[in-house]
Scaffold this motif. Structure first.
Motif, PDB file in Angstrom:
ATOM      1  N   LEU A  88       0.930 -40.294  18.448  1.00 61.34           N
ATOM      2  CA  LEU A  88      -0.087 -39.754  19.350  1.00 61.34           C
ATOM      3  C   LEU A  88       0.186 -40.170  20.785  1.00 61.34           C
ATOM      4  CD1 LEU A  88      -3.212 -40.499  17.146  1.00 61.34           C
ATOM      5  CD2 LEU A  88      -1.962 -38.338  17.347  1.00 61.34           C
ATOM      6  N   LYS A  89      -0.109 -39.272  21.714  1.00 60.14           N
ATOM      7  CA  LYS A  89       0.086 -39.536  23.142  1.00 60.14           C
ATOM      8  C   LYS A  89      -1.245 -39.646  23.891  1.00 60.14           C
ATOM      9  CE  LYS A  89       4.559 -39.078  22.703  1.00 60.14           C
ATOM     10  NZ  LYS A  89       5.067 -40.154  21.872  1.00 60.14           N
ATOM     11  N   VAL A  90      -2.349 -39.264  23.242  1.00 61.61           N
ATOM     12  CA  VAL A  90      -3.654 -39.359  23.891  1.00 61.61           C
ATOM     13  C   VAL A  90      -4.084 -40.822  23.956  1.00 61.61           C
ATOM     14  CG1 VAL A  90      -4.413 -37.049  23.244  1.00 61.61           C
ATOM     15  CG2 VAL A  90      -4.904 -38.951  21.732  1.00 61.61           C
ATOM     16  N   THR A  91      -4.909 -41.147  24.933  1.00 63.06           N
ATOM     17  CA  THR A  91      -5.465 -42.489  25.053  1.00 63.06           C
ATOM     18  C   THR A  91      -6.575 -42.639  24.024  1.00 63.06           C
ATOM     19  OG1 THR A  91      -4.968 -42.550  27.410  1.00 63.06           O
ATOM     20  CG2 THR A  91      -6.646 -44.099  26.612  1.00 63.06           C
ATOM     21  N   LEU A  92      -6.470 -43.652  23.172  1.00 63.81           N
ATOM     22  CA  LEU A  92      -7.487 -43.924  22.159  1.00 63.81           C
ATOM     23  C   LEU A  92      -8.194 -45.215  22.518  1.00 63.81           C
ATOM     24  CD1 LEU A  92      -5.325 -43.188  18.988  1.00 63.81           C
ATOM     25  CD2 LEU A  92      -6.944 -41.639  20.103  1.00 63.81           C
ATOM     26  N   VAL A  93      -9.531 -45.188  22.528  1.00 69.46           N
ATOM     27  CA  VAL A  93     -10.291 -46.391  22.842  1.00 69.46           C
ATOM     28  C   VAL A  93     -11.268 -46.716  21.716  1.00 69.46           C
ATOM     29  CG1 VAL A  93     -10.040 -46.125  25.347  1.00 69.46           C
ATOM     30  CG2 VAL A  93     -12.064 -45.197  24.203  1.00 69.46           C
TER      31      VAL A  93
END
Length: 159
Positions: A88-93
């Protein structure tokens, strides 16, 4: 259950740890458009489909000035595993207290297999450069949702 947000509302600010434990804040994104999506759990089929779809469209979204942040109650370590396993390349918080989920109306009662349960309500928000909500999508389906967001934002092949 917190109140649902709608276009024109100010997006609740947050500062949450990402998959690497680094603090990510919405305020630091002012001046950029941000898509914040809330999902129930990393490494589950629907949430994986949604995260992969956002990753697959990240270049298109970034080219149009959008950052993408995925929020779940998972701990940063699980988010790191999710990111690695699915590339995955999206920012996960991580929002283990569910404070941000609640502030966005993305945590509360929902129907799951015909039963009423309390949990994460799969939701997506498009936040403008000034921190105002432009689109609020609640109870979205994991499959096809990213394509709908792109269509609603009038970006992609339709220009």
């Amino acid at each position: 259950m917190s109140e649902r947000l709608k276009p024109g509302d100010t997006a609740p600010d947050f500062t949450l740890p990402d998959a690497d434990g680094e603090e990510i804040s919405l305020a630091s994104r002012r001046g950029r458009k941000v898509i914040v999506y809330f999902y129930p759990a990393a490494l589950t089929p629907g949430c994986t489909k949604q995260a992969v779809d956002f990753t697959d469209n990240l270049d298109l979204l970034a080219d149009k000035g959008y950052d993408v942040i995925g929020v779940s109650p998972d701990k940063p370590e699980k988010l790191a595993d999710f990111r690695e396993q699915e590339d995955l390349k999206v920012t996960l918080v991580s929002d283990p207290t569910k404070e941000t989920l609640t502030a966005y109306g993305a945590f509360g009662e929902k129907k799951l297999y015909g039963k009423t349960v309390t949990g994460v309500i799969r939701s997506t928000f498009v936040i403008g450069e000034n921190g105002t909500i432009e689109h609020a999508f609640y109870n979205v389906k994991a499959t096809g949702h990213v394509a709908k967001v792109i269509k609603d934002l009038k970006i992609g092949d339709t220009e």
